[in-house]
Write an enzyme that holds these catalytic residues in place. Sequence first.
Site, PDB file in Angstrom:
ATOM      1  N   GLY A 173      11.767   0.787  -3.169  1.00 14.73           N
ATOM      2  CA  GLY A 173      10.733   1.365  -4.001  1.00 14.73           C
ATOM      3  C   GLY A 173      11.309   2.052  -5.229  1.00 14.73           C
ATOM      4  N   LEU A 174      10.671   3.137  -5.649  1.00 11.18           N
ATOM      5  CA  LEU A 174      11.082   3.903  -6.825  1.00 11.18           C
ATOM      6  C   LEU A 174      11.097   3.023  -8.083  1.00 11.18           C
ATOM      7  CD1 LEU A 174      13.991   6.080  -5.343  1.00 11.18           C
ATOM      8  CD2 LEU A 174      11.614   6.748  -5.724  1.00 11.18           C
ATOM      9  N   CYS A 175      10.087   2.169  -8.202  1.00 16.06           N
ATOM     10  CA  CYS A 175       9.998   1.307  -9.385  1.00 16.06           C
ATOM     11  C   CYS A 175       8.572   1.283  -9.923  1.00 16.06           C
ATOM     12  CB  CYS A 175      10.504  -0.099  -9.079  1.00 16.06           C
ATOM     13  SG  CYS A 175       9.863  -0.828  -7.565  1.00 16.06           S
ATOM     14  N   GLY A 176       7.915   2.426  -9.880  1.00 18.43           N
ATOM     15  CA  GLY A 176       6.580   2.545 -10.445  1.00 18.43           C
ATOM     16  C   GLY A 176       5.562   1.714  -9.687  1.00 18.43           C
TER      17      GLY A 176
END
Length: 286
Positions: free
Chosen positions: A87-90
Amino acid sequence: MANLKEIRNRIASVSSTMQITSAMKMVSAAKLKKAQDAIVAMRPYADKLTELLQNFSGSLDGDAGGKFTVNREVKKVLVVAITSNRGLCGAFNTNIIKQSISLKTNDYNNYSVDYLTIGKKAKDLLGKKNHIVSDHSHIYDNLTFEKAEEVALILMNLYLDGVYDRIDVVYNKFKNAATQIVITEQFLPIAPSESETNVTTDYLFEPTKEYIVEQLIPKSLKTQLFKAIRDSFASEHGARMTAMHKATDNATELRDQLKLTYNQARQAAITNEILEIVGGAEALNN
């Protein structure tokens, strides 16, 4: 003073987070360059190959183009959802999940819809309420054409065996580091060319057009899937770099605000101490 200690701890925590997001941004930027070069170099070849195949197969009579071009009555649909493993990709993964679910509830609400996932996020989110045929998240461990070819062969066999009458691929197409476009692409059966002009008349075929098309179809399908995965891979790093850039900016702004609050609280505490000392001295004098 307990309040000052709490603010100091928050400043340290935000500073630590800022260092992490900044490092992740730089890592994604480095990976993005390589992934971007790969998809930019591959896209013209893949697009031209698909265009040629569509023109050739569209001009053939009956089943001469092979079983991959035959349109059957749609009863079962397979949606290939391509996301990332992390994750951590908007909104990168969320947009794919929304589009995949939208296909089932809107476009194919009268059909039976299953999913094949490429990426752990798709498996985790779609697997809660939907049937997943198989997951191929391991493909990102070492992204090569051979691994994409294995998945493409699975999809082709599922279509040839009549398990599914239509297969769509949902992925993020890379435009630039800040922009990813959600694409729903018909994988099987092969869609005819949208061009009104038939360009095949400019070519000479040896040995036959039918033979060439039959040889091109498997190669084109494998290339088409590999291009979609490459597009998604580059889009992931672009989305993560942008998300981490924004997170770093927000952390910097929050840290500056906390420092200002800390200085104000410290000055207020010093002022109160001075007032207490002055007040005590005046009381002793009186």
